[in-house]
Design an enzyme around this catalytic site. Structure first.
Site, mmCIF file in Angstrom:
data_model
loop_
_atom_site.group_PDB
_atom_site.id
_atom_site.type_symbol
_atom_site.label_atom_id
_atom_site.label_comp_id
_atom_site.label_asym_id
_atom_site.label_seq_id
_atom_site.Cartn_x
_atom_site.Cartn_y
_atom_site.Cartn_z
ATOM 1 N N ALA A 122 -17.900 -24.528 -0.334
ATOM 2 C CA ALA A 122 -17.144 -25.738 -0.001
ATOM 3 C C ALA A 122 -17.499 -26.845 -0.974
ATOM 4 C CB ALA A 122 -17.439 -26.158 1.436
ATOM 5 N N MET A 123 -16.708 -26.946 -2.040
ATOM 6 C CA MET A 123 -16.887 -27.996 -3.038
ATOM 7 C C MET A 123 -15.880 -29.120 -2.830
ATOM 8 S SD MET A 123 -17.484 -25.967 -6.618
ATOM 9 C CE MET A 123 -18.413 -24.453 -6.735
ATOM 10 N N PHE A 154 -9.114 -27.013 0.765
ATOM 11 C CA PHE A 154 -8.759 -25.966 -0.202
ATOM 12 C C PHE A 154 -9.853 -24.908 -0.291
ATOM 13 C CE2 PHE A 154 -6.786 -29.749 -2.660
ATOM 14 C CZ PHE A 154 -5.749 -29.850 -1.755
ATOM 15 N N GLU A 240 -17.680 -18.519 -12.936
ATOM 16 C CA GLU A 240 -16.459 -18.716 -12.166
ATOM 17 C C GLU A 240 -15.257 -18.842 -13.098
ATOM 18 O OE1 GLU A 240 -14.422 -21.841 -8.975
ATOM 19 O OE2 GLU A 240 -16.550 -22.008 -9.470
ATOM 20 N N GLY A 338 18.101 -12.645 -12.485
ATOM 21 C CA GLY A 338 18.112 -12.914 -11.053
ATOM 22 C C GLY A 338 17.106 -12.075 -10.283
#
Length: 380
Positions: A122-123, A154, A240, A338
């Site tokens: 959790a940064m 996030f 990372e 498409g």
């Protein structure tokens, strides 16, 4: 021929590919709809030896980052990058192994390897983004406990996580020199998980908000020394960023091959799309650019295996790979016409998933700033 991998790495690739084909691909679309991967996949991955492969014995299989890179490439090749194994195995587990005490390693790493304990870090906070020095979450020491207050957002693996490394200020007046890393376990009073965030891509990744309201954790849950967390973060962020670069390169390679095959078989105005000069030149340019990226990323990987990868070189790899991934996947989608907008061909989903690569792990602008700091040194 790529020389960065050994024979045992390639054997591990075969193992990983079989796991993905058997356990992931038949269910991945459903997990994308659900917005989360079931915990049963984690325990199966643990049983098959696909979690934390770079941890040494007795915790893991005694592998190295080459085994982790093989996994990254195979999940990227299969376009299953939403699954949060890499964050768990290559970011959270190394923090615990490198900076944790013997007691912490013994308590947390074995269940992480088995897939029974899922890790998150959790940064990011609302309003801080890539500026880790500006975190506002605090951990105030009271005797043998830290009292944590703050909010994170996030957070990948946020819903499934059983243990979270929280970046918090233990000395709010000291800036970067007042940050510590503290492990908070699921079920801790005052620690709660917010809503599962809706994203434009990486839908199977359970990205969440986390809240800490007077959450009390033992001081023994701190990783390393108090107020040394920012130094630890800077040291580990190179890996990372290499993780992001390796995965991006694998996705480019996969969708370049898919696009060549599609344009060869697709007929327009009576001829194969691949016979038109515009198509051939677009794909030739993509192949040339990818070949250069592959060479550089493999060089970074080789350096990292020797523990010689510098932060600025990792920033270069992450910057080049994430920017090229977005640009080339957009070209590949265009060449699908498409059908590129239809989920059946996957290139549209890959294009959306790739966009976050320019943001997480430090935005492209932050990568440029890291590289720019070395410019004058190059003149000496």
């Amino acid at each position: 021929m790529r020389t960065v991998y050994r024979e045992d790495h390639e054997q591990y690739r075969t193992q990983a590919r079989r796991f993905i084909e058997r356990e992931v691909l038949p269910h991945y679309a459903q997990w994308e709809d659900d917005g989360i991967v079931p915990k049963s996949l984690w325990t199966q991955a643990g049983t098959d030896g696909l979690l934390c492969p770079m941890l040494p014995e007795p915790y893991g299989g005694g592998g190295d980052f080459g085994h982790s890179a093989v996994l990254l490439e195979e999940f990227g090749r299969a376009n299953c990058s939403s699954i949060g194994f890499a964050l768990h195995s290559d970011i959270v587990a190394p923090y615990i192994h490198t900076y944790g005490t013997q007691a912490q390693r013994d308590a947390w790493l074995p269940p992480m390897v088995r897939g029974e304990l899922i890790g998150a870090i959790a940064m990011t906070e609302p309003g801080t983004g890539s500026d880790l020095k500006a975190v506002r979450t605090t951990a105030q020491r009271e005797g043998d406990e830290y009292v944590i207050n703050g909010q994170k957002t996030f957070i990948t693996n946020g819903q499934n996580a059983g243990i979270v490394i929280v970046v918090a200020k233990t000395d709010p007046d000291a800036g970067a020199k007042g940050i510590s890393l503290i492990c908070v376990e699921e079920g801790t009073p005052g620690f709660s998980k917010g809503r599962k965030l809706r994203k434009i891509g990486l839908h199977a990744a359970d990205t969440s908000e986390l809240f800490f309201e007077n959450a009390r954790v033992p001081v023994s849950n701190r990783l390393g020394e108090e107020n040394s967390g920012f130094k630890y973060l800077m040291h580990e962020l190179a890996q990372e960023r290499l993780v992001i670069a390796v995965r991006a390169a694998a996705m480019i390679e996969s969708f370049l091959a898919r696009t060549i095959a599609y344009t060869r078989d697709r007929k327009i105005f009576g001829s194969s799309l691949l016979t038109y000069q515009n198509t051939r030149f677009k794909l030739a340019e993509a192949k040339a650019q990818f070949a250069m990226l592959r060479t550089f990323v493999d060089d970074c990987l080789a350096r990292h295996l020797q523990r010689e990868l510098t932060p600025e070189r990792a920033a270069m790899a992450k910057l080049n790979a994430s920017e090229m991934q977005c640009r080339l996947l957009d070209e590949f989608l265009q060449l699908h016409g498409g059908y590129g907008f239809m989920s059946e061909y996957q290139v549209g989903g890959a294009w959306v998933d790739a966009r976050v690569g320019r943001i997480y792990g430090g935005s492209s602008e932050v990568m440029k700033e890291i590289i720019a700091r070395t410019l004058e040194a190059d003149l000496e």
